[in-house]
Design a protein around this motif. Structure first.
Motif, PDB file in Angstrom:
ATOM      1  N   GLY A   1       0.788  -1.229   0.000  1.00 48.67           N
ATOM      2  CA  GLY A   1       0.000   0.000   0.000  1.00 48.67           C
ATOM      3  C   GLY A   1       0.817   1.272   0.000  1.00 48.67           C
ATOM      4  N   MET A   2       2.126   1.169  -0.262  1.00 45.21           N
ATOM      5  CA  MET A   2       2.957   2.372  -0.304  1.00 45.21           C
ATOM      6  C   MET A   2       2.586   3.234  -1.503  1.00 45.21           C
ATOM      7  SD  MET A   2       7.121   2.789  -0.607  1.00 45.21           S
ATOM      8  CE  MET A   2       7.208   2.430  -2.370  1.00 45.21           C
ATOM      9  N   ILE A   3       2.323   4.513  -1.268  1.00 40.48           N
ATOM     10  CA  ILE A   3       2.088   5.480  -2.346  1.00 40.48           C
ATOM     11  C   ILE A   3       3.439   6.011  -2.782  1.00 40.48           C
ATOM     12  CG2 ILE A   3       0.981   7.657  -2.971  1.00 40.48           C
ATOM     13  CD1 ILE A   3      -1.053   7.101  -0.737  1.00 40.48           C
ATOM     14  N   THR A   4       3.831   5.734  -4.022  1.00 40.26           N
ATOM     15  CA  THR A   4       5.164   6.122  -4.481  1.00 40.26           C
ATOM     16  C   THR A   4       5.246   7.630  -4.706  1.00 40.26           C
ATOM     17  OG1 THR A   4       4.626   5.860  -6.820  1.00 40.26           O
ATOM     18  CG2 THR A   4       5.393   3.891  -5.641  1.00 40.26           C
ATOM     19  N   MET A   5       6.478   8.109  -4.827  1.00 40.69           N
ATOM     20  CA  MET A   5       6.669   9.535  -5.100  1.00 40.69           C
ATOM     21  C   MET A   5       6.007   9.922  -6.421  1.00 40.69           C
ATOM     22  SD  MET A   5      10.533  10.506  -3.833  1.00 40.69           S
ATOM     23  CE  MET A   5      11.353   9.028  -4.410  1.00 40.69           C
ATOM     24  N   ARG A   6       6.069   9.032  -7.395  1.00 44.34           N
ATOM     25  CA  ARG A   6       5.442   9.332  -8.684  1.00 44.34           C
ATOM     26  C   ARG A   6       3.931   9.472  -8.520  1.00 44.34           C
ATOM     27  NH1 ARG A   6       5.072   5.474 -14.085  1.00 44.34           N
ATOM     28  NH2 ARG A   6       3.784   6.891 -15.276  1.00 44.34           N
ATOM     29  N   GLN A   7       3.317   8.527  -7.788  1.00 41.37           N
ATOM     30  CA  GLN A   7       1.870   8.589  -7.557  1.00 41.37           C
ATOM     31  C   GLN A   7       1.503   9.842  -6.755  1.00 41.37           C
ATOM     32  OE1 GLN A   7       1.599   4.786  -5.612  1.00 41.37           O
ATOM     33  NE2 GLN A   7       0.831   3.740  -7.440  1.00 41.37           N
ATOM     34  N   ASN A   8       2.340  10.172  -5.771  1.00 44.01           N
ATOM     35  CA  ASN A   8       2.135  11.383  -4.980  1.00 44.01           C
ATOM     36  C   ASN A   8       2.173  12.614  -5.881  1.00 44.01           C
ATOM     37  OD1 ASN A   8       3.706  12.675  -1.912  1.00 44.01           O
ATOM     38  ND2 ASN A   8       1.944  13.369  -3.036  1.00 44.01           N
ATOM     39  N   GLY A   9       3.144  12.639  -6.809  1.00 43.76           N
ATOM     40  CA  GLY A   9       3.281  13.770  -7.721  1.00 43.76           C
ATOM     41  C   GLY A   9       2.090  13.915  -8.648  1.00 43.76           C
ATOM     42  N   ILE A  10       1.619  12.791  -9.203  1.00 40.99           N
ATOM     43  CA  ILE A  10       0.454  12.822 -10.095  1.00 40.99           C
ATOM     44  C   ILE A  10      -0.780  13.302  -9.336  1.00 40.99           C
ATOM     45  CG2 ILE A  10      -1.101  11.372 -11.472  1.00 40.99           C
ATOM     46  CD1 ILE A  10       1.369   9.685 -12.210  1.00 40.99           C
ATOM     47  N   HIS A  11      -0.903  12.895  -8.074  1.00 42.66           N
ATOM     48  CA  HIS A  11      -2.014  13.366  -7.234  1.00 42.66           C
ATOM     49  C   HIS A  11      -1.968  14.881  -7.087  1.00 42.66           C
ATOM     50  CE1 HIS A  11      -4.955  13.299  -3.934  1.00 42.66           C
ATOM     51  NE2 HIS A  11      -4.148  14.131  -3.300  1.00 42.66           N
ATOM     52  N   LEU A  12      -0.764  15.439  -6.890  1.00 41.51           N
ATOM     53  CA  LEU A  12      -0.617  16.894  -6.756  1.00 41.51           C
ATOM     54  C   LEU A  12      -0.951  17.607  -8.070  1.00 41.51           C
ATOM     55  CD1 LEU A  12       2.657  17.113  -4.621  1.00 41.51           C
ATOM     56  CD2 LEU A  12       0.313  17.450  -3.849  1.00 41.51           C
ATOM     57  N   VAL A  13      -0.622  16.954  -9.202  1.00 40.50           N
ATOM     58  CA  VAL A  13      -0.970  17.534 -10.506  1.00 40.50           C
ATOM     59  C   VAL A  13      -2.490  17.593 -10.655  1.00 40.50           C
ATOM     60  CG1 VAL A  13      -0.887  17.175 -13.002  1.00 40.50           C
ATOM     61  CG2 VAL A  13       1.162  16.799 -11.627  1.00 40.50           C
ATOM     62  N   ALA A  14      -3.151  16.508 -10.281  1.00 36.65           N
ATOM     63  CA  ALA A  14      -4.605  16.453 -10.400  1.00 36.65           C
ATOM     64  C   ALA A  14      -5.291  17.468  -9.483  1.00 36.65           C
ATOM     65  CB  ALA A  14      -5.095  15.042 -10.090  1.00 36.65           C
ATOM     66  N   LYS A  15      -4.621  17.839  -8.384  1.00 36.88           N
ATOM     67  CA  LYS A  15      -5.181  18.833  -7.461  1.00 36.88           C
ATOM     68  C   LYS A  15      -4.848  20.265  -7.887  1.00 36.88           C
ATOM     69  CE  LYS A  15      -4.957  18.344  -3.056  1.00 36.88           C
ATOM     70  NZ  LYS A  15      -4.396  18.146  -1.688  1.00 36.88           N
ATOM     71  N   GLY A  16      -4.036  20.429  -8.940  1.00 41.65           N
ATOM     72  CA  GLY A  16      -3.680  21.758  -9.421  1.00 41.65           C
ATOM     73  C   GLY A  16      -2.539  22.393  -8.663  1.00 41.65           C
ATOM     74  N   VAL A  17      -1.803  21.574  -7.882  1.00 48.79           N
ATOM     75  CA  VAL A  17      -0.702  22.110  -7.074  1.00 48.79           C
ATOM     76  C   VAL A  17       0.546  22.314  -7.928  1.00 48.79           C
ATOM     77  CG1 VAL A  17       0.842  21.640  -5.117  1.00 48.79           C
ATOM     78  CG2 VAL A  17      -1.592  21.081  -4.955  1.00 48.79           C
ATOM     79  N   THR A  18       0.801  21.400  -8.859  1.00 47.03           N
ATOM     80  CA  THR A  18       2.011  21.474  -9.674  1.00 47.03           C
ATOM     81  C   THR A  18       1.706  20.951 -11.077  1.00 47.03           C
ATOM     82  OG1 THR A  18       4.383  20.935  -9.707  1.00 47.03           O
ATOM     83  CG2 THR A  18       2.882  19.192  -8.986  1.00 47.03           C
TER      84      THR A  18
END
Length: 569
Positions: free
Chosen positions: A539-556
């Motif tokens: 269940g580890m959320i990888t850095m890549r998955q974390n980054g894509i999540h931030l993109v989807a939220k409009g953060v980066t």
């Protein structure tokens, strides 16, 4: 492949040149210094007027003569410099949601797909001579055009009318030092105002470049004349308490300044190089130091797991990543979370970057130790002494060798919570790094409780970010599934963000917790890929998955995620 290589390859594939002619043509270009096209025309192999038809027939896309095309330089902001150089491309025009990109290899479909993800636009490729692309890239990003004198703005802010008024060779009196002091202070103040984390003074053959690292990206801000180099560097070394007569060996120093009503610490280092001493100042702004875990960028579920590990009575919790990835900030935030008058917390640091308990009401419970190898106070020696101080929590600034690692493990096995850092690419590779250091697998499995791996990426400027709807194909490639319409954002640029489109940084984080299954894999010395896959299965959320999540939220943006996090992670 060089620019000449691109054209030669096309000529070979279209049977316009024979293998035995290639060496002779290239020899001619080297000896006469003439462009390849001129040599080809002289040898009657290819007429310049035929180039357009040749390229369009071969690459099946329109050909563009960049040397005759007027490119709006503002459009360069669509792509980051590293992507432009990596793929050897140039954005040349934009219309609606489509950007036209000149490339030397329009057949590279992977590169074109990545450019779609990075820009957020549909990409229309056109082909151009690689030499022309490289020349324009070098011209656009060259700092030579900035001139060889101090920018007028620096002089104006320093209150100096002209550099000619300063006698750089006679620098012994305070009166003659005053202009140099003003210039240095102005450069530091400007760096702090712009939010720089580091200031680089980089001497070259005929000038000195001043570069600021803002939001993790180095930007050339000023170009100083060569004659100002000695007094500037001497002034900075005096500030840092260093020996101004020593120019052959690296030196370290530090100082504090009160700038713009803020208490700022400066860590200064010198490095002798070909054209003089390079100086780098690390800016430690105490007023901007956020100590709340909630400010770091953890996803909610990851933050909950991390805080759970901080409540452990014993074990080692490691924070990993490259230099400048925010590891120290994460560790300080962790200590700020668990500090208590009922706990004895000792930190071993080199250097002590921030006073954790700064504020009006000082508390007991934390002792910060400055490592000093010159007098024999190394991490390993200090850690041994620390164990005799009845600690509950020990922070080791960095595990640099097997000896320090062994003592830290023993401390964890003796009932202490140990926090430290390592330089590794991701969470899973930390385990293989410990094995490579010679640590026995049973010691790792019995002491390690968790690994945090992180990177810092730039966040979009909320004042000017621009919405766009990503194509479904990109969403599928990124494994983003949503019933609602997904909106991404891309950088635009405004005065608030210095026209970069980005303002501030946040972390992308992955947290690997050590469970029984992972302990078994460690004992078996499993390969890195297997360790990483098991962490994801857990269940580890990888850095890549974390980054894509931030993109989807409009953060980066995806450009930032692809720049900071390798996509094989």
């Amino acid at each position: 492949m060089s620019g000449n290589g691109q054209l030669i390859e096309v000529l070979l594939k279209t049977n316009r040149i024979k293998e035995e002619q290639v060496a002779r043509v290239l020899f001619d270009t080297q000896t006469t210094k003439e462009p390849l096209l001129d040599v080809l025309e002289k040898r009657k192999i290819l007429n310049k007027n035929e180039l357009k038809a040749l390229f369009e027939k071969h690459f099946k896309v329109p050909y563009i003569e960049l040397d005759k095309f007027n490119i709006d330089k503002d459009i360069f902001k669509i792509l980051p410099e590293d992507a432009i150089r990596k793929y050897c491309v140039l954005p040349v025009s934009k219309s609606g949601n489509e950007v036209t990109i000149a490339t030397s290899n329009p057949g590279d479909l992977v590169a074109l797909e990545n450019l779609k993800i990075i820009t957020g636009y549909e990409v229309k490729p056109v082909v151009a001579l690689e030499d022309n692309i490289l020349n324009i890239i070098d011209q656009f990003y060259s700092t030579d055009t900035m001139g060889k004198v101090v920018q007028e703005a620096v002089l104006e802010k320093s209150g100096i009318k002209s550099l000619s008024d300063i006698n750089f060779k006679d620098y012994d009196s305070k009166e003659k030092q005053a202009p140099i002091v003003k210039i240095v202070n102005t450069l530091i103040e400007e760096g702090i105002r712009q939010g720089a984390s580091d200031i680089h003074f980089e001497p070259q053959e005929s000038n000195v470049f001043v570069r600021y690292r803002i939001d993790g990206i180095l930007q050339t801000k000023e170009v100083l004349p060569k004659e100002i180099q000695p007094p500037i560097l001497s002034r900075i070394k005096i500030m840092g308490g260093m020996d101004i007569s020593e120019k052959r060996l690296p030196q370290d120093g530090q100082t504090s300044m009160n700038i713009q009503k803020r208490n700022v610490d400066l860590r200064i280092s010198t490095l002798p190089e070909k054209y003089g001493e390079k100086i780098v100042m690390r800016i430690l702004d105490k007023s901007n130091f956020a100590l709340g875990i909630e400010h770091l960028g953890f996803l909610p579920e990851t933050q909950t797991k991390f805080e759970g590990l901080l409540n452990a009575k014993n074990g080692i919790l490691l924070v990993t990543g490259p230099t400048g990835s925010g590891k120290t900030t994460t560790l300080y935030s962790a200590l700020n979370k668990i500090k208590s008058s009922t706990k004895n917390i000792i930190t071993l640091e080199d250097p002590v970057e921030y006073e954790i308990l700064s504020g009006k009401n000082k508390e007991c419970g934390i002792a910060q130790v400055q490592i000093n190898p010159k007098v024999g106070l190394t991490f390993s020696n200090a850690l041994r002494a620390c164990l005799r101080q009845d600690p509950d929590v020990i922070l080791v600034g960095e595990i640099r060798d097997a000896e320090t690692c062994g003592i830290a493990i023993n401390a964890a096995l003796m009932g202490h919570l140990v926090l430290s850092t390592l330089h590794t690419n991701d969470a899973a590779s930390t385990i293989t790094r410990l094995l490579d250091m010679g640590v026995e697998p049973f010691l790792i499995s019995s002491s390690l409780i968790g690994i945090v791996a992180q990177r810092l990426l730039r966040t979009l400027c909320v004042n000017c970010r621009e919405k766009y709807i990503p194509p479904k194909m990109i969403l599928e490639k990124l494994n983003i599934k949503s019933k609602d319409e997904v909106v991404f954002y891309r950088p635009k640029g405004c005065n608030y963000c210095g026209n970069s489109g980005y303002k501030g940084r946040t972390a992308v984080i992955e947290l690997l917790t050590i469970n029984d299954k992972m302990k078994d894999l460690i004992l078996k010395k499993e390969k890195l890929d297997n360790l990483r896959q098991e962490a994801i299965n857990m269940g580890m959320i990888t850095m890549r998955q974390n980054g894509i999540h931030l993109v989807a939220k409009g953060v980066t943006t995806m450009a930032e995620v692809m720049r900071v996090v390798p996509f094989d992670m």
